[in-house]
Design a protein around this motif. Structure first.
Motif, PDB file in Angstrom:
ATOM      1  N   LEU A 242       0.841  -1.188   0.000  1.00 26.97           N
ATOM      2  CA  LEU A 242       0.000   0.000   0.000  1.00 26.97           C
ATOM      3  C   LEU A 242       0.879   1.242   0.000  1.00 26.97           C
ATOM      4  N   ASN A 243       0.389   2.324  -0.603  1.00 29.93           N
ATOM      5  CA  ASN A 243       1.084   3.596  -0.411  1.00 29.93           C
ATOM      6  C   ASN A 243       0.458   4.314   0.783  1.00 29.93           C
ATOM      7  N   ASN A 244       0.920   5.512   1.067  1.00 31.41           N
ATOM      8  CA  ASN A 244       0.439   6.210   2.259  1.00 31.41           C
ATOM      9  C   ASN A 244      -1.014   6.664   2.150  1.00 31.41           C
ATOM     10  N   ASP A 245      -1.577   6.573   0.937  1.00 31.18           N
ATOM     11  CA  ASP A 245      -2.994   6.878   0.745  1.00 31.18           C
ATOM     12  C   ASP A 245      -3.843   5.615   0.769  1.00 31.18           C
ATOM     13  N   ASN A 246      -3.216   4.501   1.190  1.00 27.64           N
ATOM     14  CA  ASN A 246      -3.884   3.193   1.271  1.00 27.64           C
ATOM     15  C   ASN A 246      -4.343   2.676  -0.089  1.00 27.64           C
ATOM     16  N   GLU A 247      -3.638   3.072  -1.124  1.00 25.11           N
ATOM     17  CA  GLU A 247      -3.908   2.529  -2.457  1.00 25.11           C
ATOM     18  C   GLU A 247      -3.114   1.235  -2.640  1.00 25.11           C
ATOM     19  N   ALA A 248      -3.782   0.187  -3.102  1.00 24.63           N
ATOM     20  CA  ALA A 248      -3.117  -1.095  -3.346  1.00 24.63           C
ATOM     21  C   ALA A 248      -2.252  -0.993  -4.598  1.00 24.63           C
ATOM     22  N   LEU A 249      -0.951  -1.317  -4.461  1.00 24.96           N
ATOM     23  CA  LEU A 249       0.005  -1.131  -5.554  1.00 24.96           C
ATOM     24  C   LEU A 249       0.349  -2.429  -6.277  1.00 24.96           C
ATOM     25  N   GLY A 250       0.479  -3.512  -5.549  1.00 24.97           N
ATOM     26  CA  GLY A 250       0.883  -4.780  -6.145  1.00 24.97           C
ATOM     27  C   GLY A 250       0.946  -5.846  -5.065  1.00 24.97           C
ATOM     28  N   ILE A 251       1.087  -7.088  -5.488  1.00 24.44           N
ATOM     29  CA  ILE A 251       1.084  -8.184  -4.520  1.00 24.44           C
ATOM     30  C   ILE A 251       2.306  -9.079  -4.699  1.00 24.44           C
ATOM     31  N   ARG A 252       2.679  -9.749  -3.609  1.00 18.66           N
ATOM     32  CA  ARG A 252       3.733 -10.769  -3.631  1.00 18.66           C
ATOM     33  C   ARG A 252       3.241 -11.959  -2.836  1.00 18.66           C
ATOM     34  N   CYS A 253       3.138 -13.091  -3.483  1.00 16.44           N
ATOM     35  CA  CYS A 253       2.652 -14.300  -2.824  1.00 16.44           C
ATOM     36  C   CYS A 253       3.479 -15.503  -3.267  1.00 16.44           C
ATOM     37  N   ALA A 254       3.983 -16.257  -2.310  1.00 18.86           N
ATOM     38  CA  ALA A 254       4.568 -17.551  -2.618  1.00 18.86           C
ATOM     39  C   ALA A 254       3.422 -18.544  -2.835  1.00 18.86           C
ATOM     40  N   THR A 255       3.638 -19.548  -3.666  1.00 16.93           N
ATOM     41  CA  THR A 255       2.603 -20.554  -3.871  1.00 16.93           C
ATOM     42  C   THR A 255       2.540 -21.480  -2.659  1.00 16.93           C
ATOM     43  N   SER A 256       1.450 -22.217  -2.541  1.00 21.00           N
ATOM     44  CA  SER A 256       1.315 -23.148  -1.418  1.00 21.00           C
ATOM     45  C   SER A 256       2.335 -24.270  -1.504  1.00 21.00           C
ATOM     46  N   LYS A 257       2.920 -24.485  -2.689  1.00 15.55           N
ATOM     47  CA  LYS A 257       3.921 -25.540  -2.892  1.00 15.55           C
ATOM     48  C   LYS A 257       5.342 -24.990  -2.833  1.00 15.55           C
ATOM     49  N   HIS A 258       5.489 -23.734  -2.452  1.00 14.32           N
ATOM     50  CA  HIS A 258       6.819 -23.112  -2.431  1.00 14.32           C
ATOM     51  C   HIS A 258       7.773 -23.877  -1.515  1.00 14.32           C
ATOM     52  N   THR A 259       8.985 -24.089  -2.008  1.00 15.92           N
ATOM     53  CA  THR A 259      10.013 -24.787  -1.242  1.00 15.92           C
ATOM     54  C   THR A 259      11.145 -23.834  -0.912  1.00 15.92           C
ATOM     55  N   ILE A 260      11.532 -23.797   0.342  1.00 16.24           N
ATOM     56  CA  ILE A 260      12.653 -22.960   0.767  1.00 16.24           C
ATOM     57  C   ILE A 260      13.957 -23.674   0.438  1.00 16.24           C
ATOM     58  N   THR A 261      14.900 -22.950  -0.177  1.00  9.83           N
ATOM     59  CA  THR A 261      16.197 -23.521  -0.530  1.00  9.83           C
ATOM     60  C   THR A 261      17.315 -22.729   0.132  1.00  9.83           C
TER      61      THR A 261
ATOM     62  N   ASN B 172      10.189  -2.107  -7.868  1.00 12.87           N
ATOM     63  CA  ASN B 172       9.486  -2.835  -8.922  1.00 12.87           C
ATOM     64  C   ASN B 172       9.441  -4.330  -8.633  1.00 12.87           C
ATOM     65  N   ARG B 173      10.525  -4.859  -8.085  1.00 13.47           N
ATOM     66  CA  ARG B 173      10.532  -6.277  -7.735  1.00 13.47           C
ATOM     67  C   ARG B 173       9.532  -6.583  -6.637  1.00 13.47           C
ATOM     68  N   ARG B 174       9.392  -5.653  -5.702  1.00 10.67           N
ATOM     69  CA  ARG B 174       8.447  -5.863  -4.608  1.00 10.67           C
ATOM     70  C   ARG B 174       7.011  -5.892  -5.108  1.00 10.67           C
ATOM     71  N   ASN B 175       6.764  -5.210  -6.215  1.00  9.79           N
ATOM     72  CA  ASN B 175       5.404  -5.137  -6.754  1.00  9.79           C
ATOM     73  C   ASN B 175       5.339  -5.708  -8.167  1.00  9.79           C
ATOM     74  N   ALA B 176       6.091  -6.802  -8.360  1.00 11.44           N
ATOM     75  CA  ALA B 176       6.209  -7.363  -9.712  1.00 11.44           C
ATOM     76  C   ALA B 176       4.888  -7.926 -10.213  1.00 11.44           C
ATOM     77  N   THR B 177       4.044  -8.432  -9.317  1.00  9.45           N
ATOM     78  CA  THR B 177       2.760  -9.002  -9.718  1.00  9.45           C
ATOM     79  C   THR B 177       1.696  -7.920  -9.675  1.00  9.45           C
ATOM     80  N   LEU B 178       1.205  -7.565 -10.845  1.00 11.78           N
ATOM     81  CA  LEU B 178       0.179  -6.531 -10.910  1.00 11.78           C
ATOM     82  C   LEU B 178      -1.103  -7.028 -10.265  1.00 11.78           C
ATOM     83  N   ILE B 179      -1.844  -6.105  -9.735  1.00  7.01           N
ATOM     84  CA  ILE B 179      -3.066  -6.462  -9.035  1.00  7.01           C
ATOM     85  C   ILE B 179      -4.269  -6.185  -9.942  1.00  7.01           C
ATOM     86  N   SER B 180      -5.202  -7.119  -9.988  1.00  2.37           N
ATOM     87  CA  SER B 180      -6.383  -6.933 -10.830  1.00  2.37           C
ATOM     88  C   SER B 180      -7.281  -5.846 -10.231  1.00  2.37           C
ATOM     89  N   LYS B 181      -8.125  -5.277 -11.065  1.00  5.62           N
ATOM     90  CA  LYS B 181      -9.040  -4.233 -10.585  1.00  5.62           C
ATOM     91  C   LYS B 181      -9.959  -4.770  -9.504  1.00  5.62           C
TER      92      LYS B 181
END
Length: 305
Positions: free
Chosen positions: A126-145, A269-278
């Motif tokens: 979020l920015n300081n105006d509480n606007e959603a900018l982008g998302i980052r989510c690991a998948t449920s199958k994500h493996t830590i290496t 940009n990396r932090r918000n690499a996944t664009l968010i749908s409307k």
């Protein structure tokens, strides 16, 4: 209303000079569909009105601790483990928010698998105006290496964690780390085969982005990262892997030091690499509006509500 049939959870929010955001963070706790919780607010020597605001919240589930010292985040998180009444501990930062269903979804998953110690969620910036900018989510199958850990790409969203108190007791934070305390903890626990994390691939944690990516902060994070690679990456981290990670760290340090504008832009940009749908953007922003509109049980120091 407290649902005593739900698993009790201790929620911890350490804070330092967070007077503009602390109450909204607390509101997001009161907004949870999982209502059987205690909230532990730990002041880290604030010099603004943060402590005054924390102490003004009058609810038997809310406890405030303060000692006037500035001990930094790692020490306060270790303190949280000792203060928690319950066997499950959740945390968040004082300048962020969380979805009302975050705790409900995490505790359901943690209760379902005794082999899992920690549950992480995805996040929405979020920015300081509480606007959603982008998302980052690991998948449920994500493996830590081991490679991902040394590069800071564990997939774990530190402030979104819900975990077993026993795990935090076995794996305390290294209090000398003034930045990147989380990466250091993952590396140390992974080195002893004690990093069992599950991921909810939904943006249930709302992270305020503005002001959190600066040249000074990045340089400090890379410095702490070098310490982690050299001092704490032991078992399961061979010399070749550590050498590559160290070289990569030094390259990033060089770029941030001498080309800060470009490096910071890339990091953002990396932090918000996944664009968010409307649709998702509207859903999250509607949730944020709901959270920030919640009325807290506030009593001022004259005893008035």
């Amino acid at each position: 209303m407290i649902n005593e049939k739900q698993t009790p959870i201790s929620i911890g929010i350490p804070f330092y000079n967070a007077e503009s955001t602390l109450l909204d963070a607390v509101r997001s706790v009161f907004a949870q569909t999982h209502t059987n919780w205690e909230l532990i607010l730990i002041d880290d020597g604030s010099t603004d009105r943060s402590l005054e605001l924390a102490k003004s919240i009058k609810d038997p589930r809310v406890r405030v601790y303060y000692d006037g010292e500035n001990r930094r985040l790692a020490a306060r998180l270790n303190q949280l483990t000792g203060l928690a009444k319950y066997d499950f501990i959740a945390r968040m930062d004082a300048d962020d928010l969380m979805s009302p269903v975050r705790l409900e979804k995490q505790i359901e998953l943690l209760n379902a698998d005794s082999d899992i110690d920690l549950i992480s969620t995805g996040l929405c910036s979020l920015n300081n105006d509480n606007e959603a900018l982008g998302i980052r989510c690991a998948t449920s199958k994500h493996t830590i290496t081991n490679k991902g850990l040394l590069s800071g790409n564990s997939g774990i969203v530190h402030a979104s964690l819900l975990g077993r108190r026993a795990w935090f007791e076995r794996n305390p934070y290294k209090e000398s780390m003034i930045k990147s305390q989380d990466t250091n903890l993952w590396v140390r626990s992974y080195s002893k085969n004690d990093l069992n994390v599950a991921f909810i691939p939904e943006p249930l944690y709302y992270y305020r982005e503005d002001g959190n990516v600066t040249q000074k902060q990045l340089l400090l994070a890379y410095k702490m990262g070098r310490h982690t690679i050299i001092a704490d990456a032991k078992n399961k981290f061979d010399l070749k892997l550590k050498s590559k990670a160290l070289a990569n760290n030094l390259v990033k340090t060089f770029l941030v030091r001498f080309f800060p504008d470009s490096a910071i832009k890339i990091a953002r940009n990396r932090r918000n690499a996944t664009l968010i749908s409307k649709l998702e953007k509207k859903r999250i922003e509607d949730e944020v509006d709901y959270i920030t509109g919640i009325s807290l049980p506030i009593v001022d120091f004259n005893g008035d509500s």
